[in-house]
Write a protein that holds these residues in place. Structure first.
Motif, mmCIF file in Angstrom:
data_model
loop_
_atom_site.group_PDB
_atom_site.id
_atom_site.type_symbol
_atom_site.label_atom_id
_atom_site.label_comp_id
_atom_site.label_asym_id
_atom_site.label_seq_id
_atom_site.Cartn_x
_atom_site.Cartn_y
_atom_site.Cartn_z
ATOM 1 N N ILE A 1 0.869 -1.195 0.000
ATOM 2 C CA ILE A 1 0.000 0.000 0.000
ATOM 3 C C ILE A 1 0.899 1.237 0.000
ATOM 4 N N GLU A 2 0.682 2.075 -0.971
ATOM 5 C CA GLU A 2 1.523 3.276 -1.114
ATOM 6 C C GLU A 2 0.709 4.527 -0.807
ATOM 7 N N ASP A 3 1.409 5.648 -0.696
ATOM 8 C CA ASP A 3 0.727 6.911 -0.385
ATOM 9 C C ASP A 3 -0.387 7.215 -1.386
ATOM 10 N N LYS A 4 -0.123 6.954 -2.657
ATOM 11 C CA LYS A 4 -1.137 7.310 -3.668
ATOM 12 C C LYS A 4 -2.430 6.494 -3.463
ATOM 13 N N ASP A 5 -2.319 5.295 -2.879
ATOM 14 C CA ASP A 5 -3.525 4.494 -2.622
ATOM 15 C C ASP A 5 -4.409 5.160 -1.565
ATOM 16 N N LEU A 6 -3.773 5.793 -0.578
ATOM 17 C CA LEU A 6 -4.553 6.427 0.505
ATOM 18 C C LEU A 6 -5.338 7.624 -0.003
ATOM 19 N N ARG A 7 -4.828 8.295 -1.003
ATOM 20 C CA ARG A 7 -5.470 9.541 -1.463
ATOM 21 C C ARG A 7 -6.522 9.257 -2.523
ATOM 22 N N ARG A 8 -6.499 8.045 -3.099
ATOM 23 C CA ARG A 8 -7.376 7.722 -4.220
ATOM 24 C C ARG A 8 -8.759 7.248 -3.760
ATOM 25 N N VAL A 9 -8.803 6.640 -2.564
ATOM 26 C CA VAL A 9 -9.979 5.869 -2.167
ATOM 27 C C VAL A 9 -11.286 6.646 -2.149
ATOM 28 N N SER A 10 -11.271 7.877 -1.638
ATOM 29 C CA SER A 10 -12.550 8.538 -1.388
ATOM 30 C C SER A 10 -12.942 9.566 -2.447
ATOM 31 N N GLU A 11 -12.061 9.809 -3.401
ATOM 32 C CA GLU A 11 -12.258 10.937 -4.312
ATOM 33 C C GLU A 11 -13.658 11.050 -4.922
ATOM 34 N N ASP A 12 -14.227 9.907 -5.338
ATOM 35 C CA ASP A 12 -15.512 9.960 -6.040
ATOM 36 C C ASP A 12 -16.691 10.124 -5.100
ATOM 37 N N LEU A 13 -16.473 9.914 -3.812
ATOM 38 C CA LEU A 13 -17.607 9.821 -2.901
ATOM 39 C C LEU A 13 -17.905 11.106 -2.161
ATOM 40 N N GLU A 14 -16.896 11.939 -1.987
ATOM 41 C CA GLU A 14 -17.045 13.039 -1.039
ATOM 42 C C GLU A 14 -18.016 14.119 -1.519
#
Ligand code: F3S
Length: 407
Positions: A277-290
């Motif tokens: 799990i890399e930093d970019k994975d943490l920032r990608r997860v919620s983008e579409d939902l917020e």
């Protein structure tokens, strides 16, 4: 009990057989039969006494009239807990019903559920029972709240299966669980490995890392390598989120979990599927939902610790600001009492923050009150708010909440 073609059912002592055969009444009989049935499915050899039961499914929004009716029957049939028992919070209680006015039927139904559980012997309504009575390493529990089960197994070294609310209730009645699943040492071993190359910066990102671990692991026990936690609240956010998206009851964390010590000598870790799990994975997860236009901020899923409430109070005091939109903290009664004694509750309420004790803001029909978009630092809350409260969410860490929700 009979053994049929190699199948060895759960062994019962004489006293347990008496309960099983109804000598202590139908409630105990039913509880014993359900626990034995699950034990048989799980390949348990016998029952074992438990030190603490924790029940979930207390919200009227969860169990509705059907669940309430079952509780009434059990209670009038004599259901009482024979061991130390706590339970998850409901959606409202007598102190919060005027603020969260979910309607007369909902509120009276919720209050009746809480009264029945109190009558059966529940000591406290909290989703952080590990703050109320800290589990000891090796002790046997029957807990049903996923964040609590993960904390008990992974951090405290206690043993609990991830029970359903009803099963934990029956286990609280008979004071026993089945010796299967995570109660047995041979089942407490990792089945998948995560190398955390990301560096989570706050509880939002610890939670998002947990969501990813839970989603990929499913029911498998993960071994986590390479993550470091700055404080207890980070671990709690990580495990609570993993327990939301995943079905496991334990996560072995290198350098944190007692049972992760020396695991390489017992298990060939290298042979297990390994995910990075890399930093970019943490920032990608919620983008579409917020969502964007925030109606309120929710802190305390799971129930807020003293540490996080004090941190918020300190930030507000330092900045000299006041809430410009609803800001809610949900915590446990005993944490609230400590905070009140030390003046933290007064500090926060004088700045417009609402502190609720012993209730849950997430498994509640917030949409019925007109809320649409909730800011939260909790990945567990973010996971459930759209599904259970009918609202959208936006991640905000505490400093961002202070910046955007206070003036
Ligand atoms: Fe607790 Fe409700 Fe979250 S029970 S863990 S505040 S969903």
């Amino acid at each position: 009990m009979l053994s049929i073609s190699g199948y060895v059912p759960v062994y019962l002592t004489r006293d347990e057989e008496r309960i099983y055969n109804g000598e202590l009444g139908w409630v105990f009989e039913k509880a014993m039969r359900v626990v034995v049935k699950i034990g048989n499915i799980m390949g348990a050899d016998r029952l074992v006494p438990i030190d603490h039961a924790h029940i979930s499914g207390v919200g009227y929004a969860n169990i509705g009239e059907a669940g309430l009716s079952l509780l009434r029957d059990l209670y009038s049939g004599g259901a009482r807990f024979s061991v130390y028992t706590t339970a998850n919070p409901g959606s409202v209680d007598e102190y919060s019903a005027s603020y969260f006015s979910y309607g007369d039927r909902f509120i009276s139904g919720q209050k009746e559920i809480l009264e029945i559980f109190r009558g059966m012997g529940v000591r406290a309504f909290t989703c952080t029972p590990y703050y109320y009575r800290e589990p000891r390493a090796g002790e046997i529990l029957a807990w049903a709240e996923s964040n609590a089960v993960l904390m008990a197994n992974s951090i405290y070294g206690a043993r609990s299966n991830r029970e359903s609310g009803l099963l934990a209730l029956f286990e609280a009645i008979i004071g026993r669980t089945y010796r299967g699943g995570l109660i047995r040492s041979e089942n407490r071993v990792p089945q998948i490995v995560f190398r955390i190359e990301a560096r989570p910066r706050n509880i939002v990102e610890y939670g998002v890392a947990g969501l990813i671990v839970g989603e990929i692991s499913g029911d498998r026990i993960p071994y986590i390598d390479g993550i470091s936690f700055k404080r207890h609240e980070d671990i709690k956010a990580f495990l609570a989120a993993a327990g939301s998206s995943g079905g496991m009851g334990m996560i072995l964390i290198e350098g944190v979990s007692l049972e992760a010590r020396g695991i390489g000598g017992r298990i060939d870790i290298k042979s297990l599927e390994t995910i990075s799990i890399e930093d970019k994975d943490l920032r990608r997860v919620s983008e579409d939902l917020e969502c964007g236009d925030v109606d309120a901020a929710l802190i305390g899923c799971p129930h807020a610790s003293q540490e996080i409430v004090e941190e918020l109070a300190r930030m507000i005091s330092e900045r000299g600001v006041r809430a410009s939109k609803p800001v809610w903290i949900f915590t446990s009664p005993h944490v609230y009492e400590d905070l009140a004694r030390r003046g933290v509750v007064d500090t926060l309420t004088s700045k417009g923050v609402k502190i609720f004790t012993g209730i849950c803001g997430v498994i509640s029909p917030l949409n019925s009150l007109g809320y649409r978009c909730i800011a939260t630092p909790s990945a567990k809350a973010a996971f459930y708010l759209p599904k259970l409260a009918g609202v959208r969410f936006i991640y905000m860490d505490l400093p961002e909440i202070v910046e955007k929700m206070f003036k």
